[in-house]
Each structure stands twice: as C-alpha cells, then as structure tokens.
Design a protein around this motif. Sequence first.
Motif, short mmCIF file in Angstrom:
data_model
loop_
_atom_site.label_atom_id
_atom_site.label_comp_id
_atom_site.label_asym_id
_atom_site.label_seq_id
_atom_site.Cartn_x
_atom_site.Cartn_y
_atom_site.Cartn_z
N ASP A 174 -33.29 -8.91 -4.78
CA ASP A 174 -31.64 -8.62 -4.86
C ASP A 174 -31.15 -8.77 -3.57
O ASP A 174 -31.41 -8.29 -2.49
CB ASP A 174 -31.73 -7.24 -5.25
CG ASP A 174 -30.31 -6.72 -5.56
OD1 ASP A 174 -29.37 -7.67 -5.74
OD2 ASP A 174 -30.17 -5.48 -5.45
N ALA A 175 -30.05 -9.70 -3.62
CA ALA A 175 -29.49 -9.83 -2.44
C ALA A 175 -28.13 -8.87 -2.09
O ALA A 175 -27.51 -8.97 -0.90
CB ALA A 175 -28.71 -11.27 -2.25
N GLY A 176 -27.90 -7.98 -2.91
CA GLY A 176 -26.95 -7.20 -3.03
C GLY A 176 -26.65 -6.29 -1.90
O GLY A 176 -25.55 -6.33 -1.31
N PRO A 177 -27.73 -5.72 -1.23
CA PRO A 177 -27.63 -4.73 -0.04
C PRO A 177 -26.98 -5.81 1.01
O PRO A 177 -26.27 -5.52 1.82
CB PRO A 177 -28.84 -4.29 0.18
CG PRO A 177 -29.50 -4.35 -1.18
CD PRO A 177 -28.99 -5.65 -1.85
N HIS A 178 -27.81 -6.78 1.12
CA HIS A 178 -27.19 -7.70 2.47
C HIS A 178 -25.92 -8.32 2.15
O HIS A 178 -25.29 -8.23 3.23
CB HIS A 178 -28.15 -9.03 2.64
CG HIS A 178 -29.61 -8.61 2.59
ND1 HIS A 178 -30.08 -7.84 3.59
CD2 HIS A 178 -30.72 -8.74 1.70
CE1 HIS A 178 -31.56 -7.61 3.25
NE2 HIS A 178 -31.92 -8.14 2.20
N LEU A 179 -25.58 -8.30 1.13
CA LEU A 179 -23.88 -8.90 0.77
C LEU A 179 -23.17 -7.70 1.18
O LEU A 179 -21.93 -7.94 1.67
CB LEU A 179 -23.97 -9.45 -0.44
CG LEU A 179 -24.57 -10.95 -0.68
CD1 LEU A 179 -24.27 -11.05 -2.22
CD2 LEU A 179 -23.94 -11.90 0.16
N MET A 180 -23.32 -6.75 0.79
CA MET A 180 -22.63 -5.52 0.98
C MET A 180 -22.53 -5.11 2.42
O MET A 180 -21.39 -4.64 2.96
CB MET A 180 -23.42 -4.20 0.48
CG MET A 180 -23.10 -3.95 -1.26
SD MET A 180 -23.52 -2.53 -1.76
CE MET A 180 -23.66 -2.86 -3.59
#
Lengths: 221, 243
Positions: free
Chosen positions: A189-195
Amino acid sequence: MNGFTAIIRRELKLAMRQGSDAAIALMFFVLVVALFPLGVGPEPGILERISGGVVWIGALLAAMLSLDRLFQADHEDGALDLLVMAPWPLEALVLAKCLAHWMVTGLPIMLISPLLGLLLHMNTDAYLTLLAAMALGTPVLSLIGAVGASLVLGARRAGVLVSLLVLPLTVPVLIFGVSAVEAAAIGQDAGPHLMLLGALLLAAIPLCPWAAAAALRQAVT
Amino acid sequence: MHWFANPARFMRIAEKLLPWVAGAAVLSIAAGLYQGLLTSPADYQQGETVRIMYVHVPSAWMSMFCYMTLAVASASFLIWKHPLADVAAQAAAPIGAGFTAMALITGALWGQPMWGTWWVWDARLTSVLILFFLYLGYIALVNAFDEPERGARAGAILALVGVVNVPIIKFSVDWWNTLHQPASLTRLDAPAIDPAMLSPLLLMALGFQLYFVVVLIIRMRAILTARRIRALHMVEPGVESGD
C-alpha cells in the motif's frame, strides 16, 4: 484575486514565447535518466530495482536547473521592485510564481515520468503511484526552490549556490516519493507515503512563500 | 540584551571574561578526558569502544546547540536588528559545522567495530548529515555577496528555514526504527546510564560548551575587527587592508 491570475498569465506567456527554458529542463531530465542504464548496465533486474529513485533524482536535478529563472530575470529588469510595491501581498504573488513555475517545469516532468519508468523496466503497477507522487512532490520542489532562488538574488555564482542550499531541504520529498513508488512496485500500500508527501505539500504552501517573500524584500531594499 | 548592543562594550566585557572561560574549558575537558579514558569502567557489551561516546555525544549535542544559537541570533538580527546578532550568527556557524563533522566522524569510528559498518543511511545519521550541509550552505551564502549586509540578511533567513531539521534530528530515533540508540539521558524516568559513565560525559559536555563560548568570543572579535578595518579602508583609501 486579480494580481494572482495576472502573474500566472504573465509567467505562462513568457514561458510560451521564450520556449526554450522549459524544454531545456525537460531534456535534462530525460538525459539524466537515460544515462543511468549506460552507467549501471542494462540488466532489467537492477534497473527495475533502482527505477523509482532514478526518476526522482532526475526530477530533483531538473527542478534545480530551472530555479534561477524564477526571480533572476525579474530582479535584473526591475520587475521585482514593482512586484514588491504592488498592492497585493507579496506572499500571494510568490505563490503565483511558484504555481506558474510548476506548470512550466514540474507538470511536464510529471507527465513524462511514466515513459521514463518504462525505459527503466519499472513495474507497471507503480505507474499510477509514480504519477500521484510526482503530482504531490514536484510542487513542493518549486516551493522550496523559490526560497532558495530568492535568497541567492544578486549573489556570485548564484546558479550553483541555489542547488547547494535547496538540495538538502528537498531530501524528505525524495525519501517519501521513492518509498511510495517502491511500495507500489512490490504490491504494498503506497497510501501512507503519499499522505506524507501531501502533508509536505500542505506545509510548504503557506510556509515557503512566506520565507521567500521575506527574502525578496531583503533583496530589493 | 540591548545593553550589550554596543560592540565596544561587548568587546571590553568579552576581553575580561575570556581567560576565565578558557581556563574553565581546559579544566573540565581535562577532567572529563581523565575520567573518561582512565577511571570510568569499560562497557560490558561495547568494551573499551564506549569511550568514543565521551566525545561523540557532546559533539552531537553541540552540533544542535550551535544551530539553535545560529537560529536565535538570526531571528534577533532580523526582528530587532541587534547589531551583534549577525556577528554572533556568522561566528557560530563554522564552530557548529566543526562539531557536526566531529559527531559524524566519531560516530563512524564507533560504528565500524560496533555495527560492523562505517555508515548506515538511517534517519538519525541522514538528518545530521543534512545539518552539516545546512551549515555549509549558510557559510557559502553569507560569503557569496559583495555587500556583507545583504549576505548576513539572506543567511539569517536560510538559518531560520533550516530550523525544521532540528526537531527531526532530535526525534528521529523515536519516529523511525533506526540502528542508532534512543535518548539515554532526557527520559521521564532516571537516566539509563551508570553514574560512573555519566560524570565524565557531563564534564565533557560542559567543557565543549565552554570551548564553544571561547571560540565564539574570539571569532566575534575577529569579525568586528575585520569590519573596523574595512570601514577605515573605505574612509581612507591609503590604509593597507589585512586581506
């Protein structure tokens, strides 16, 4: 706001008529990335492993290359003095300049980055994440770069100096940008880095124009 | 603060203070080295290499303390136009760069036997390396202008922008999983360090702090003298300048 859109329209018109400046940054980006397969060897495994980092470092260097255009020409022909005296807050005008700078350099870099990912055998699952990370990260590069560009106005060897000042400050963008792409490439999941990249952008939008405007006022007085 | 705003008065007071501070710095560093190298015990895990810590930890503290000095001086220069603040900032920057380099080098010397590597790209080491580059960038920016005044103002803004890095260094060991151990002294419960090791560490920290004050005063005096020579040079073109 009237001044805000006027600045953006002026910058875009200048970039359109001069043309070459934006194209040079883009060409530099493609060239730097294309050098890596020649330097580290053409094995797809190695290239796939380093593709995210190479594309990001290329984008970082290309953004540095175009920074001296941000305020230097205005400083030389006196337009900067008028901007400082204009009836709008200087911070908003700096934000407009950053936005225009991003549209001219950051946006083309972002759009061409999946193509370079293809050259480096990047995992196809990571393309969308790469685009999203670039969309969040390249505006931060323009904003931090504006602080550096305004500080070196009138300095000797300003072009080299601005990279020396700005590159250390852009390290967080590089770290989170690359980890987002790498997470997507191995199916995580790339979500945390994008956030985190989004958080950097949200912090940079108010803070960087503030610091750059302070530096511009020092430069013209 | 404003009472010290007169450079001549500052120079007089600093002149009187300097021998005492220098003496205290020599004494506490000598005592710290004696305790650290001879009387303190070796660590049960690290062996004798633990003694590198008595130089490494105070240098690392000082690298951040110097940056905060630089930032506070820059802020008071920009806000109150304090005439000595930019002198203090420019004098503090190379000392801070020196302490940062020392922290990085001693850390590498300790890391080779302990971690099996000179360098790892973890959050604490990377953020300290960025601090080192910030110092170098500040020094380069201040010296890049023909007008010293413009360089001082640009440098002051850069110093304040770079402050974002200081909390990142401090909390990097808590926010990320790193190889670097977390804080041992500034914890809510008692310090996690033996008193026999704490005493040389604190002595060395005090000695480094006093050393910083000594070098800061000497460097500030040098900058003020250089300015006076420059001013004389502008009034009387015949006066020979030192550089």
